[in-house]
Design a protein around this motif. Structure first.
Motif: not given
Length: 88
Positions: A37-38, A34-35, A61, A13, A40, A10-11
């Motif tokens: 790549k996302t 995935q985390a 990333a 956030s 902030p 998951n991200s």
């Protein structure tokens, strides 16, 4: 007890929305997949956020300035320095 939260699927956030009540003052994050790549542009937490250099290179990333990057050898030491590790 300090915990290293390894956020993968998951991200960060999204993790914070669901699990922020589990976060302790002395905890930290390790992000990958995935985390990673996302992330902030600015850190969403006061705790340290780590990533492995090899994960950043393989995912291509963008590396935010608050991210603490560890080599594979440093990553092993990081994990061992925490009393507990949880993978999400």
């Amino acid at each position: 007890m300090n915990t290293l939260h390894w956020v993968r699927d998951n991200s960060l956030s999204a993790w914070l929305e669901m699990h922020s009540h589990l976060l302790g003052q002395d905890d930290a994050f390790l992000v990958s997949e995935q985390a990673l790549k996302t992330l902030p542009d600015s850190s969403p937490v006061a705790q340290t956020i780590y990533a492995r250099k090899s994960d950043i290179e393989s995912s291509k990333a963008t590396e935010p300035s608050y991210l603490v990057v560890k080599s594979d050898a440093e990553w092993v030491e990081l994990v061992l320095s925490f009393q507990q590790q949880m993978t999400w």
